[in-house]
Design a protein around this motif. Structure first.
Motif, mmCIF file in Angstrom:
data_model
loop_
_atom_site.group_PDB
_atom_site.id
_atom_site.type_symbol
_atom_site.label_atom_id
_atom_site.label_comp_id
_atom_site.label_asym_id
_atom_site.label_seq_id
_atom_site.Cartn_x
_atom_site.Cartn_y
_atom_site.Cartn_z
ATOM 1 N N TYR A 153 1.777 -20.771 -10.322
ATOM 2 C CA TYR A 153 2.634 -19.928 -9.153
ATOM 3 C C TYR A 153 2.502 -20.777 -7.882
ATOM 4 C CZ TYR A 153 2.692 -15.751 -12.142
ATOM 5 O OH TYR A 153 2.995 -14.934 -13.220
ATOM 6 N N ASP A 154 1.700 -21.886 -7.737
ATOM 7 C CA ASP A 154 1.452 -22.756 -6.552
ATOM 8 C C ASP A 154 0.855 -21.769 -5.460
ATOM 9 O OD1 ASP A 154 1.648 -25.296 -7.161
ATOM 10 O OD2 ASP A 154 3.888 -25.473 -6.752
ATOM 11 N N SER A 155 -0.032 -20.983 -5.562
ATOM 12 C CA SER A 155 -0.700 -19.854 -4.480
ATOM 13 C C SER A 155 -1.816 -19.940 -4.904
ATOM 14 C CB SER A 155 0.028 -18.421 -4.885
ATOM 15 O OG SER A 155 1.499 -18.649 -4.670
ATOM 16 N N SER A 156 -2.690 -19.518 -3.709
ATOM 17 C CA SER A 156 -4.224 -19.327 -3.888
ATOM 18 C C SER A 156 -4.403 -18.290 -4.815
ATOM 19 C CB SER A 156 -4.668 -18.848 -2.468
ATOM 20 O OG SER A 156 -4.435 -19.911 -1.657
ATOM 21 N N VAL A 157 -5.671 -18.363 -5.482
ATOM 22 C CA VAL A 157 -5.878 -17.366 -6.576
ATOM 23 C C VAL A 157 -7.249 -16.955 -6.574
ATOM 24 C CG1 VAL A 157 -6.207 -16.838 -9.109
ATOM 25 C CG2 VAL A 157 -4.236 -18.495 -8.234
ATOM 26 N N ILE A 158 -7.774 -15.442 -6.480
ATOM 27 C CA ILE A 158 -8.710 -14.985 -6.416
ATOM 28 C C ILE A 158 -9.295 -14.242 -7.746
ATOM 29 C CG2 ILE A 158 -10.261 -13.503 -5.101
ATOM 30 C CD1 ILE A 158 -8.033 -13.570 -2.950
ATOM 31 N N TRP A 179 1.986 -7.866 -10.671
ATOM 32 C CA TRP A 179 3.106 -8.821 -10.830
ATOM 33 C C TRP A 179 3.387 -8.878 -12.227
ATOM 34 C CZ3 TRP A 179 3.904 -13.972 -7.900
ATOM 35 C CH2 TRP A 179 4.513 -13.841 -6.979
ATOM 36 N N ASP A 180 2.276 -9.001 -13.104
ATOM 37 C CA ASP A 180 2.281 -9.597 -14.427
ATOM 38 C C ASP A 180 0.996 -8.592 -14.746
ATOM 39 O OD1 ASP A 180 2.871 -10.868 -16.448
ATOM 40 O OD2 ASP A 180 3.091 -13.000 -15.343
ATOM 41 N N GLU A 181 0.820 -9.051 -16.289
ATOM 42 C CA GLU A 181 -0.356 -8.134 -16.796
ATOM 43 C C GLU A 181 -1.605 -8.403 -15.991
ATOM 44 O OE1 GLU A 181 -0.805 -8.917 -20.859
ATOM 45 O OE2 GLU A 181 -2.661 -7.481 -21.046
ATOM 46 N N ARG A 182 -1.939 -9.451 -15.428
ATOM 47 C CA ARG A 182 -3.116 -9.864 -14.997
ATOM 48 C C ARG A 182 -3.097 -10.235 -13.627
ATOM 49 N NH1 ARG A 182 -7.492 -9.586 -17.930
ATOM 50 N NH2 ARG A 182 -7.130 -9.050 -20.206
ATOM 51 N N VAL A 183 -1.993 -10.400 -13.208
ATOM 52 C CA VAL A 183 -1.658 -11.053 -11.775
ATOM 53 C C VAL A 183 -1.325 -10.090 -10.720
ATOM 54 C CG1 VAL A 183 -0.600 -12.937 -10.568
ATOM 55 C CG2 VAL A 183 -1.164 -13.356 -12.941
ATOM 56 N N ILE A 184 -1.953 -10.146 -9.631
ATOM 57 C CA ILE A 184 -1.468 -8.727 -8.678
ATOM 58 C C ILE A 184 -1.476 -9.853 -7.481
ATOM 59 C CG2 ILE A 184 -2.541 -6.969 -7.100
ATOM 60 C CD1 ILE A 184 -4.768 -6.763 -9.230
ATOM 61 N N SER A 185 -0.251 -9.161 -6.687
ATOM 62 C CA SER A 185 0.280 -10.007 -5.552
ATOM 63 C C SER A 185 -0.661 -9.332 -4.438
ATOM 64 C CB SER A 185 1.754 -9.806 -5.332
ATOM 65 O OG SER A 185 2.001 -10.119 -3.928
ATOM 66 N N VAL A 186 -1.525 -9.911 -3.704
ATOM 67 C CA VAL A 186 -2.513 -9.117 -2.837
ATOM 68 C C VAL A 186 -1.789 -8.809 -1.469
ATOM 69 C CG1 VAL A 186 -4.672 -9.808 -1.850
ATOM 70 C CG2 VAL A 186 -4.247 -10.607 -3.760
ATOM 71 N N ALA A 234 -10.799 -14.419 6.522
ATOM 72 C CA ALA A 234 -9.777 -15.597 6.518
ATOM 73 C C ALA A 234 -8.655 -15.595 5.368
ATOM 74 C CB ALA A 234 -10.573 -16.892 6.283
ATOM 75 N N ILE A 235 -8.998 -14.918 4.192
ATOM 76 C CA ILE A 235 -7.831 -14.899 3.265
ATOM 77 C C ILE A 235 -7.086 -13.522 3.855
ATOM 78 C CG2 ILE A 235 -7.472 -14.081 0.831
ATOM 79 C CD1 ILE A 235 -10.080 -15.416 0.336
ATOM 80 N N HIS A 236 -7.547 -12.792 4.502
ATOM 81 C CA HIS A 236 -6.741 -11.351 4.965
ATOM 82 C C HIS A 236 -5.817 -12.209 5.812
ATOM 83 C CE1 HIS A 236 -5.631 -7.332 5.475
ATOM 84 N NE2 HIS A 236 -5.541 -7.650 6.639
ATOM 85 N N SER A 237 -6.223 -13.143 6.677
ATOM 86 C CA SER A 237 -5.201 -13.520 7.638
ATOM 87 C C SER A 237 -4.155 -14.364 7.152
ATOM 88 C CB SER A 237 -6.216 -14.152 8.866
ATOM 89 O OG SER A 237 -5.541 -15.057 9.383
ATOM 90 N N MET A 238 -4.678 -15.106 5.958
ATOM 91 C CA MET A 238 -3.777 -15.868 5.340
ATOM 92 C C MET A 238 -2.466 -15.348 4.669
ATOM 93 S SD MET A 238 -5.333 -18.549 2.848
ATOM 94 C CE MET A 238 -4.968 -19.115 1.454
ATOM 95 N N LEU A 239 -2.770 -14.062 4.194
ATOM 96 C CA LEU A 239 -1.768 -13.058 3.979
ATOM 97 C C LEU A 239 -0.245 -13.063 5.015
ATOM 98 C CD1 LEU A 239 -3.796 -10.455 2.396
ATOM 99 C CD2 LEU A 239 -2.636 -12.067 1.100
ATOM 100 N N GLU A 240 -0.805 -13.300 6.184
ATOM 101 C CA GLU A 240 0.393 -13.168 7.014
ATOM 102 C C GLU A 240 1.425 -14.317 6.798
ATOM 103 O OE1 GLU A 240 -1.157 -13.159 10.858
ATOM 104 O OE2 GLU A 240 -2.435 -11.099 10.459
ATOM 105 N N THR A 241 0.912 -15.394 6.088
ATOM 106 C CA THR A 241 1.756 -16.524 6.180
ATOM 107 C C THR A 241 1.938 -17.120 4.762
ATOM 108 O OG1 THR A 241 -0.235 -17.948 6.572
ATOM 109 C CG2 THR A 241 1.100 -17.646 8.618
ATOM 110 N N GLU A 242 1.282 -16.751 3.776
ATOM 111 C CA GLU A 242 1.734 -17.234 2.607
ATOM 112 C C GLU A 242 1.094 -16.096 1.438
ATOM 113 O OE1 GLU A 242 -1.149 -20.469 1.198
ATOM 114 O OE2 GLU A 242 -1.025 -20.907 3.401
ATOM 115 N N LEU A 245 -2.692 -14.735 -4.667
ATOM 116 C CA LEU A 245 -2.673 -13.677 -6.081
ATOM 117 C C LEU A 245 -4.153 -13.546 -6.225
ATOM 118 C CD1 LEU A 245 -0.192 -15.977 -7.970
ATOM 119 C CD2 LEU A 245 0.444 -13.870 -6.578
ATOM 120 N N ALA A 246 -4.171 -12.080 -6.961
ATOM 121 C CA ALA A 246 -5.509 -11.923 -7.634
ATOM 122 C C ALA A 246 -5.374 -11.978 -9.151
ATOM 123 C CB ALA A 246 -6.086 -10.525 -7.120
ATOM 124 N N TYR A 247 -6.304 -12.389 -9.936
ATOM 125 C CA TYR A 247 -6.216 -12.552 -11.287
ATOM 126 C C TYR A 247 -7.207 -11.955 -11.832
ATOM 127 C CZ TYR A 247 -6.544 -14.921 -15.699
ATOM 128 O OH TYR A 247 -6.723 -15.330 -17.075
#
Ligand code: UTP
Length: 299
Positions: A153-158, A179-186, A234-242, A245-247
């Protein structure tokens, strides 16, 4: 496709929950059977293709450096006694293509601050953050699963797991949609919320694969009530610009930062350990059969 070569191991905390054991020795060196927690974490990272291990250390943590360093004296004695396999065990803790770098966090100013200490060494690459007190078991290893999701996905993953009871999450809790069975868009992430404020039942397990943009957000984080700079805001703030994903990883988490989780890991690993599993299993069954309750309290 971006690859992940570097992992940060923040090990500079003050380890209050395992005092007095951690007064002079780091909690990351607590062994589960015969291997310290930090070695399980390092092995997981190496299995995920990480070749640069960056430890954020602090006061009293030198023993971690010694653990991953060559130990000529011990090896020489073992070889002289004909104990080749033990000598190999001590010698081969980190393969030759893997390098260890140690950065000192002068004061324990929080997990986010510890990660920020690695910024110069990370540069503009994505990187993993591994909290060794969360012992994660998975097949494939959990960080490898996460690197796979990251590359896809080329995205940060938690890494997250669904928790059942109150207080089951010792880090943050995410909100978002599957989004997917195990992938959540945060869409949100909160540090240790009160149960009524938790945005979902998905708690963060101590593994992250992060884009380097997180450093800019970390610089903007204000200290919390304890004067610590946390990673969660910091991760919360990152959500504003990119996108982040949570896995929901496939595997099991032992929260070895707590006495209960540490005991659970010890028992489960002992029941599978090739030297002791039979005798320990027999002893445990006998103990459980006869145990109506504890006979005393340890202080
Ligand atoms: P914890 O919240 O578990 O804190 O830190 P702690 O000090 O390790 O342990 P307790 O809760 O007092 O028993 C989460 C992770 O962040 C690291 C810790 O080493 C742990 O891996 N950390 C925390 C740092 O590296 N530096 C800090 O300033 C704080």
């Amino acid at each position: 496709m971006l690859a992940v070569h570097k992992a940060v191991f923040p090990v500079a905390g003050i380890d209050t929950r395992f005092l007095p054991a951690t007064k002079a020795s780091p909690k990351e060196m607590l062994p589960v059977i015969d291997k310290p927690l930090i070695q399980y974490a390092v092995e997981e990272a190496i299995d995920a293709g990480i070749t640069e291990l960056i430890f954020i250390t602090g006061r009293g943590k030198r023993v971690i450096e010694d653990h991953f360093d060559e130990s000529y004296e011990v090896e020489r004695v073992l070889r002289a006694r004909g104990l080749q396999s033990l000598a190999e065990l001590v010698h081969g803790i980190t393969p030759s293509n893997v390098s260890c770098i140690y950065v000192r966090q002068a004061e324990p100013l929080g997990l986010g601050h510890a990660v920020l200490c690695a910024q110069k060494l990370i540069g503009e690459e994505p990187f993993a953050v591994v909290l060794a007190d969360d012992l994660l078991e998975g097949q494939p290893p959990v960080l490898e699963q996460m690197v796979h999701i990251f590359s896809h996905y080329d995205s940060s993953v938690i890494a997250v797991e669904e928790f059942e009871s109150e207080g089951a999450c010792s880090h943050g809790v995410i909100g978002g949609r599957h989004w997917d069975e195990r992938v959540i868009s945060v869409s949100s992430i909160v540090e240790k919320p009160a149960p009524q404020d938790a945005p979902s039942a998905f708690g963060v397990a101590g593994r992250y694969v992060l884009m380097p943009a997180v450093f800019e957000h970390l610089r903007g984080v204000r200290p919390d009530a304890h004067g610590e700079i946390q990673l969660t805001p910091a991760i919360h703030s990152m959500l504003e610009t990119e996108q982040v994903l949570a896995y929901e990883f496939i595997g099991k988490r032992y929260d070895c930062g707590t006495k209960l989780g540490y005991l659970q890991a010890t028992v489960d690993f002992a029941l599978r350990h090739n030297e002791v599993h039979d005798t320990f299993d027999a002893w445990l069954r006998q103990r459980m059969g006869g145990a109506a309750g504890a006979s005393g309290t340890a202080h």
